[in-house]
Design an enzyme around this catalytic site. Structure first.
Site, short mmCIF file in Angstrom:
data_model
loop_
_atom_site.label_atom_id
_atom_site.label_comp_id
_atom_site.label_asym_id
_atom_site.label_seq_id
_atom_site.Cartn_x
_atom_site.Cartn_y
_atom_site.Cartn_z
CG HIS A 179 32.46 26.37 65.90
ND1 HIS A 179 33.78 26.42 66.29
CD2 HIS A 179 31.98 27.63 66.06
CE1 HIS A 179 34.09 27.66 66.66
NE2 HIS A 179 33.02 28.41 66.54
CB CYS A 190 30.11 30.86 66.61
SG CYS A 190 29.45 31.35 65.00
#
Length: 401
Positions: free
Chosen positions: A308, A328
């Protein structure tokens, strides 16, 4: 009619069994039982096996597991012979990869054919014709030089990267994405190993490690919500809300109940909430301050791990500490990555700067799933052909390089 349906059902079952049997043969799950004891001369194969062992040793393969004895049956020897051939061509699955979504293809028929053709004499020529990935030969040269000096742990790390390069031969992709966590880098490669789109990433902290896996990237979300994982919500956000009633509003966060309905935070008795009795979850609304930034790249697992954008893009310029996420991976060039994966410029250069308000998440589905490998290689070669060493950021090797 009923009899006809039964016949169709039986016929379909037979086809499924035959397809499964062929797949198991071709992908290597039945290779041990398929090594023939007849049709080849063991004495000649032993000569070739010694040559293969020398070749394997030179590229960092532990040949001890393939040592053979006079007491081995012809079939047992043949299994070691074909096993070594397959490792030379396809490597082993990296031990730290704990989640596999991408099917592997191993041509065991090729290894057995090499054994039967001429006791393996053609095997080395066949291996030489196998395409090598990227800077494989450069790494082999570095490994050869290293072995001439005093023993070093660095050799182990080079062997791990060499094995990963061989492991890539199990997949038939024109392009794929690799995140190397110790390097904090993301690269898209073509089949030859040419780097097509490099960028930095910010990966998981030591106590919230990014896992290592193979998977597919399937779609892109613009203006995503951040659906806070329950563990983060209970451990980090709930205590902050209990300390500061304005925390949720300041962070543009919502509270959702079990029916996914937004709940008014003022109606919740926060002082009575705990990790054991909290029936809600947190969601951060889309926008400039969203922790995922303006773009999220969805993966088919594992868990709540994905790529992301970030609302703290300055970190890429202000610090060399690239291991600070919850697991992440934040990407340095989200627009470039999105456009590359989509195969067309779906986002313009100004997308990141406009940051419009009151936007809802929009999904962009990739033309086809894009392969992703997340790995832990501590030695590699950069685009200039220079050997690069990376810190053991997760202390997985127990000692410094």
């Amino acid at each position: 009619m009923e009899r006809r349906n039964i016949i169709i059902l039986i016929g379909s079952a037979v086809i499924v069994v035959l397809v499964a049997w062929f797949s198991l043969r071709h992908f290597g799950l039945l290779n041990k039982n398929d090594v023939p004891a007849e049709g080849w001369d063991r004495s000649q194969a032993e000569v070739v096996m010694r040559q293969l062992c020398r070749a394997a040793d030179s590229v960092g393969i532990d040949t001890n597991r393939y040592s053979f004895l006079e007491s081995d049956t012809k079939k047992e020897f043949g299994e070691k012979f074909t096993g070594l051939l397959l490792e030379l061509r396809y490597g082993l699955k990296p031990s730290r990869i704990t989640y596999n979504k991408i099917p592997e293809k191993i041509d065991t028929v090729w290894a057995i054919a090499m054994l039967k053709k001429d006791e393996g004499k053609s095997a080395l020529d066949s291996l030489r014709k196998t395409p090598v990935f990227g800077h494989y030969t450069t790494l082999v040269s570095a490994y050869t030089k290293l072995r001439k000096n005093a023993p070093s742990d660095t050799g182990k790390y080079i062997r791990q990267t060499l094995n990963f390069y061989r492991y890539l031969n199990r997949f038939d992709f024109d392009r794929f994405l690799v995140v190397n966590v110790p390097a904090a880098e993301l690269n898209i490669y073509d089949r030859s190993g040419k780097c097509l789109l490099p960028m930095d990433v910010i990966a998981g902290k030591k106590d919230t490690k990014t896992p290592f896996f193979t998977t597919y990237l399937t779609d892109i979300i613009t203006y995503p919500y951040w659906n806070v994982p329950r563990g983060i919500g209970l451990k980090e956000i709930l205590p902050k809300v209990q300390q500061n009633a304005d925390y949720l509003e300041n962070q543009n966060m919502e509270v959702l109940d079990e029916k996914e309905q937004v709940v008014d935070p003022s109606e919740i008795a926060w002082e009575d909430m705990s990790a054991e009795n909290f029936p809600y979850r947190f969601r951060q609304a889309s926008g400039c301050n969203n922790s995922l930034g303006l773009i999220k790249f969805n993966l088919t697992g594992p868990g709540a791990i994905y790529l992301h954008d970030t609302n703290a893009r300055d970190l890429f310029d202000q610090t060399s500490d690239r291991w600070r996420s919850h697991g992440c991976m934040r990407v340095q060039k989200p627009v470039e990555l999105a456009n590359y994966l989509m195969g067309t410029p779906v986002l313009d250069e100004g997308f990141m700067n406009r940051c419009m308000v009151d936007q809802k998440p929009q999904t962009l589905t990739l033309p086809k799933p894009f392969p992703v490998f997340v790995v832990y290689n501590r030695v590699d070669v950069d685009e200039k052909g220079h050997l690069r060493y990376y810190k053991d950021v997760y202390d997985l090797d127990g000692r410094p390089m």
